[in-house]
Design a protein around this motif. Structure first.
Motif, PDB file in Angstrom:
ATOM      1  N   SER A  43       0.981  -0.939  -0.083  1.00 42.03           N
ATOM      2  CA  SER A  43       0.019  -0.092   0.074  1.00 42.03           C
ATOM      3  C   SER A  43       0.984   1.202  -0.062  1.00 42.03           C
ATOM      4  CB  SER A  43      -1.015  -0.158   1.291  1.00 42.03           C
ATOM      5  OG  SER A  43      -1.841   1.206   1.166  1.00 42.03           O
ATOM      6  N   THR A  45       0.214   4.104   0.027  1.00 45.86           N
ATOM      7  CA  THR A  45      -0.360   5.203   0.966  1.00 45.86           C
ATOM      8  C   THR A  45      -0.018   4.993   2.434  1.00 45.86           C
ATOM      9  OG1 THR A  45      -2.159   3.788   1.164  1.00 45.86           O
ATOM     10  CG2 THR A  45      -2.398   5.574  -0.205  1.00 45.86           C
ATOM     11  N   ALA A  46       0.817   3.853   2.705  1.00 46.10           N
ATOM     12  CA  ALA A  46       1.019   3.698   3.956  1.00 46.10           C
ATOM     13  C   ALA A  46       2.821   3.856   4.066  1.00 46.10           C
ATOM     14  CB  ALA A  46       0.677   2.208   4.391  1.00 46.10           C
ATOM     15  N   TYR A  49       3.951   5.552   6.923  1.00 52.03           N
ATOM     16  CA  TYR A  49       3.901   5.137   8.282  1.00 52.03           C
ATOM     17  C   TYR A  49       4.907   3.863   8.753  1.00 52.03           C
ATOM     18  CZ  TYR A  49      -0.775   6.848   7.928  1.00 52.03           C
ATOM     19  OH  TYR A  49      -1.875   7.556   7.897  1.00 52.03           O
ATOM     20  N   ASP A  59       4.114  -5.062   7.028  1.00 54.79           N
ATOM     21  CA  ASP A  59       2.879  -4.672   7.449  1.00 54.79           C
ATOM     22  C   ASP A  59       2.128  -3.837   6.335  1.00 54.79           C
ATOM     23  OD1 ASP A  59       3.328  -5.629   9.905  1.00 54.79           O
ATOM     24  OD2 ASP A  59       3.921  -3.669  10.607  1.00 54.79           O
ATOM     25  N   LEU A  60       2.804  -3.340   5.182  1.00 52.46           N
ATOM     26  CA  LEU A  60       2.283  -2.493   4.162  1.00 52.46           C
ATOM     27  C   LEU A  60       1.706  -3.579   3.085  1.00 52.46           C
ATOM     28  CD1 LEU A  60       5.234   0.007   3.188  1.00 52.46           C
ATOM     29  CD2 LEU A  60       3.556   0.165   4.975  1.00 52.46           C
ATOM     30  N   GLU A  61       1.776  -4.694   3.359  1.00 52.94           N
ATOM     31  CA  GLU A  61       1.228  -5.714   2.192  1.00 52.94           C
ATOM     32  C   GLU A  61      -0.058  -5.854   2.613  1.00 52.94           C
ATOM     33  OE1 GLU A  61       4.064  -8.672   2.033  1.00 52.94           O
ATOM     34  OE2 GLU A  61       5.665  -7.512   1.552  1.00 52.94           O
ATOM     35  N   PRO A  62      -1.099  -5.525   1.775  1.00 51.70           N
ATOM     36  CA  PRO A  62      -2.460  -5.858   2.275  1.00 51.70           C
ATOM     37  C   PRO A  62      -2.941  -7.317   2.123  1.00 51.70           C
ATOM     38  CG  PRO A  62      -2.333  -4.077   0.444  1.00 51.70           C
ATOM     39  CD  PRO A  62      -0.865  -4.588   0.769  1.00 51.70           C
ATOM     40  N   TYR A  63      -2.204  -8.147   1.610  1.00 50.80           N
ATOM     41  CA  TYR A  63      -2.536  -9.384   1.408  1.00 50.80           C
ATOM     42  C   TYR A  63      -1.504 -10.172   1.971  1.00 50.80           C
ATOM     43  CZ  TYR A  63      -6.381  -7.721  -1.659  1.00 50.80           C
ATOM     44  OH  TYR A  63      -7.502  -6.902  -2.005  1.00 50.80           O
ATOM     45  N   TRP A 298      -6.128   6.829  -5.211  1.00 48.77           N
ATOM     46  CA  TRP A 298      -6.133   5.315  -4.879  1.00 48.77           C
ATOM     47  C   TRP A 298      -7.644   4.776  -5.305  1.00 48.77           C
ATOM     48  CZ3 TRP A 298      -2.878   1.924  -2.574  1.00 48.77           C
ATOM     49  CH2 TRP A 298      -3.506   0.744  -1.974  1.00 48.77           C
TER      50      TRP A 298
END
Lengths: 430, 407
Positions: A43, A45-46, A49, A59-63, A298
């Motif tokens: 992601s 957008t992250a 963070y 942690d940035l990986e949505p899946y 997005w």
């Protein structure tokens, strides 16, 4: 068995892959996703963070990683160097050739760049904040940076400013316009955000532009000068002046598709080449009118990805952009926008509501000539159910109706509802 | 990337399973062993019917390890109080533990209120936790004990405080405590759970959750988000519920039969002892708190607490849910990262899926950290919960063709 190949593993590409897999079993459709940035979808957008120590890279990986295997989506970490639509073949930098039945180009966008004075001498200290590689570079440079300058008053600019500020870097924020982010915020709203940015210790300079980049003997940036003749010492320079479609590689291809500023597609996401589609930030959607539809957020990329996949599978797709909405966060100020709030007809009026002493405002734009019908909302500092706001615009509700029912669209946390009844209300020109 | 400097290193290290985190883990584990186990050694020898000499030896061994008790008795005397000979209702190690625990909750609560000063849900929740702890789980029980009454923690209910429904304990309690314990545990807890979700207890009242959400705040992101952890949780927590029910049942049966069945009495003593050692001391105490720095804050609550299991079952069919705003999620993953129960909130949010999960304690941090305000905790009259299985989430909808089973 059909082979669907997707170039780019951003949100458009991955959404397309998932949409195809929802309909076709692995034995009917092979799906390959090629990316040169990272192996797994993350992601974008992250990124901020991760930079601010609130998340790790994984942690940035949505899946979950194994979900790609479970879904039989092949991920390839490589660069596509050539496209031959006659042979339906892609050439990869490392992996040789790859044939496809349907191809989706979803290569996204890359940072816009101007040849600033002195840029040719820069060897170190210049960053963007769009890709994973940009994040790596920012993190590498931060420990040796005491002062930084960020150019460009958009959303990526303020994200980078927030990150640098978190790491204790003295940050100067150069914004060309004379109020903050005027493409989305009115002067009053821009002022509130500007004050908030300054409150965090950021030196926000409006109506000031980068003139020249100065480097030290090693080529590391040491300062910049502005068009007001000021010299600002800095060891890092962040360039966040927007993005442009990442389609240069297509121009030299064996069969180049039609390209304007971005990759031209029709409302079914078809490019000028047979069985080649485009989606996301890299496309402009031709409508027959003078200006094509260009959407680079997005939500639009996710929408494009899904619809392009349907189109690739033979469905009838005729893209019509929905009512515009977006959301963001400027340090702690949350922001929701729906409909038209900037560049509205001259006859439009706006109801401006603010909560005294708090950074909570609402600007509701309406057309007195058309029965006071509401056409847009710009909300700062509290949370809103954009779906309901959208519905009111579609239903052509009047400002009186909206005012009466505004409370039902609030989405604040329990006990934390912004007190609408205490808000000061004035009518302004939008 | 971590902040610069030594402080930045420490902040990162202790919250990211670094050397200091493991050190803190070891210290907390040691603390809990010294706190809980000296008493259990002698008791265990007795329960399992060891010889008199062995029991005495075990008691002496336990007594020599009971340094917190010794310290408190010494402290009481040094401050000029009369300390009772065998057991003093004030000057005992549980007062020390209560003081530290309450200190952790109040200190952490103030930190939380400052950190989330813009979020009234968090502020009110923190005040509830701090008040409950200081009064009902600390001062009141000590005052009751000091004035010669039976001490009672009004903020704890069966099955978390399993002994509150052991019949032999009920027989020795004043009537109002009996009524409070029975109606509270069997009626109040599930009814409120159906209306407000388990959060009214787990995130507002309970001391275990209270410490996790205050003192434990820096470690909440360490919860395991994997599918394997979810599977383990489903088995472990319901197993614990069955064990707690069985233990209470055996205690009740043995009480009812009394001397008619000495074998059952002996079994009941052993079962209760084992539950006390493994369920209470080891899992809720040592594991529950000591695992903060390496496994996240809610290890006990998520994997083992029988009360959480019970409330979770109620919650699934109750009004509480997390509402997801359609098409607003940017998949950043802050919600999942900061979920202390290891729920992959993002998986639901990016699919526009409002949801309720049995494990969700309603701390509200997912909604707080979401940069786009996508999530909201709600109690709705017309719930439409569609709890997805993790498998569906991972495979995003594609299903294998139906397999023909031999009839």
């Amino acid at each position: 068995m059909q082979h669907f190949v997707i170039i780019g593993n951003g949100v458009a590409g991955i959404e397309a892959a998932h949409t195809i897999r929802e309909r076709h079993l692995p034995k009917h459709a092979r799906i390959t996703v090629i990316s040169k940035e990272t192996e797994y979808f993350f992601s974008r957008t992250a990124l901020m963070y991760a930079y601010m120590n609130q998340m790790e890279r994984r942690d940035l990986e949505p899946y979950e990683r194994k979900s790609y295997e479970k879904q039989s989506i092949d991920l390839v970490l490589d660069t596509v160097t050539d496209l031959d639509a006659n042979e339906k073949t892609l050439t990869l930098e490392q992996g040789g050739a790859l044939t496809y039945d349907k191809l989706l180009i979803a290569t996204g966008a890359k940072p816009r760049h101007f040849d600033f004075k002195g840029f040719d001498k820069v060897k170190e200290g210049f960053v963007n904040f769009v890709s994973m590689q940009d994040l790596d570079e920012c993190e590498r440079l931060t420990p040796s940076t005491k002062q930084a300058v960020v150019v460009g008053g958009g959303l990526i600019g303020i994200e980078l400013v927030e990150c640098l500020n978190f790491h204790g870097v003295e940050t100067t924020f150069l914004v060309r316009e004379d109020s903050y982010w005027p493409v989305a915020l009115a002067k009053e709203e821009g002022d509130i955000v500007a004050e908030h940015i300054r409150h965090h210790g950021v030196d926000l300079r409006l109506a000031e532009e980068l003139d020249e980049i100065l480097v030290d003997d090693n080529g590391r940036i040491r300062a910049i000068t502005t068009n007001k003749g000021k010299e600002i010492p800095c060891q890092m320079l962040g360039m966040c002046i927007g993005v442009v479609a990442s389609v240069d590689w297509l121009k030299g291809a064996t069969t180049p598709p039609e390209i304007g500023r971005s990759l031209s597609v029709d409302r079914a996401f078809k490019t000028s080449l047979p069985d080649v589609y485009g989606a996301g930030d890299c496309v402009q959607i031709e409508t027959g009118e003078e200006r094509p539809i260009v959407e680079t957020i997005w939500y639009s990329a996710k929408r494009h990805g899904r619809l392009a996949a349907l189109s690739m599978m033979g469905d009838h797709v005729h893209y019509e952009p929905p009512l515009f909405y977006n959301s963001s966060k400027f340090f702690e100020i949350e922001y929701t926008t729906v409909g038209d709030v900037i560049r509205v007809p001259e006859t439009a009026r706006a109801m401006w509501r603010e909560l005294p002493g708090k950074q909570i405002t609402q600007r509701i734009v309406y057309l007195p000539e058309e029965g006071d019908r509401v056409i847009g909302f710009n909300m700062l500092g509290s949370r809103w159910n954009h779906r309901l706001l959208e519905r009111w615009i579609r239903e052509r509700r009047s400002i009186a109706f909206v005012k009466e029912h505004l409370g039902s669209a609030q989405f604040d946390v329990e006990f934390g509802r912004a007190p609408l009844e205490k808000m000061k209300e004035t009518e302004v020109a939008p | 990337m971590r902040e610069q400097g030594k402080l930045g290193w420490f902040k990162h290290d202790i919250t990211h399973r670094g050397i200091t985190a493991w050190l803190l883990f070891a210290i907390l584990l040691l603390f809990y062993f010294i706190l809980y186990f000296p008493d259990k050694i002698g008791e265990g020898a007795q329960v399992f019917g060891a010889s008199k000499e062995t029991v005495n030896w075990a008691r002496e061994l336990g007594g020599s390890l009971n340094i917190f008790e010794d310290f408190m008795r010494w402290l009481g005397a040094a401050l000029g109080f009369t300390v009772k000979k065998w057991w003093d209702p004030v000057w005992n190690k549980w007062t020390l533990y209560g003081t530290l625990y309450t200190g952790g909750i109040v200190g952490g609560g103030i930190y939380m209120i400052r950190k989330y000063s813009h979020n009234r849900y968090q502020i009110i929740r923190m005040i509830a936790i701090m008040v409950t702890q200081t009064i009902f789980a600390f001062s009141l029980p000590i005052m009751l004990g000091a004035t010669g009454h039976k001490d009672y923690y009004f903020s704890y209910f069966w099955p978390l405080k399993i002994e509150y429904l052991y019949p032999e304990n009920l027989a020795n309690m004043p009537l109002f405590m009996v009524l409070y314990g029975v109606f509270g545990g069997l009626l109040l807890v599930p009814i409120l759970g159906a209306f407000f979700g388990k959060r009214w207890y787990c995130a507002w009242i309970c001391g275990c959750g209270g410490l996790a959400n205050t003192f434990g705040e820096p470690w909440r992101q360490l919860s395991n988000k994997s599918q394997a952890a979810w599977t383990f949780e489903k088995y472990s927590i319901h197993t614990m519920l069955v064990i707690a029910l069985a233990t209470t049942g055996i205690a009740a049966a043995s009480f009812a039969l009394g001397d008619k069945s000495p074998g059952l009495q002996q079994t009941a003593t052993i079962v209760k002892y084992l539950y006390g050692v493994f369920g209470v001391a080891l899992l809720s105490g040592a594991v529950g708190v000591a695992f903060y720095p390496i496994g996240g804050t809610r290890v006990w609550c998520r994997f083992f607490c029988p009360m959480a299991a019970l409330l979770g079952l109620v919650q699934k069919f109750g009004r509480y849910r997390i509402t997801v705003k359609r098409n607003m999620c940017i998949s950043c993953g802050m919600c999942s990262k900061y979920c202390e129960m290891g729920i992959d909130v993002r998986a639901y949010a990016q699919r526009n899926q409002s949801f309720v999960r049995a494990s969700c304690v309603g701390c509200g941090l997912c909604a707080e950290v979401c940069p786009r305000g996508v999530l909201r905790l709600e109690n709705k009259a017309d719930p439409d919960p569609q709890e997805l299985t993790m498998n569906k989430l991972l495979t995003q909808g594609y299903k294998e063709e139906p397999q023909r089973k031999a009839v």
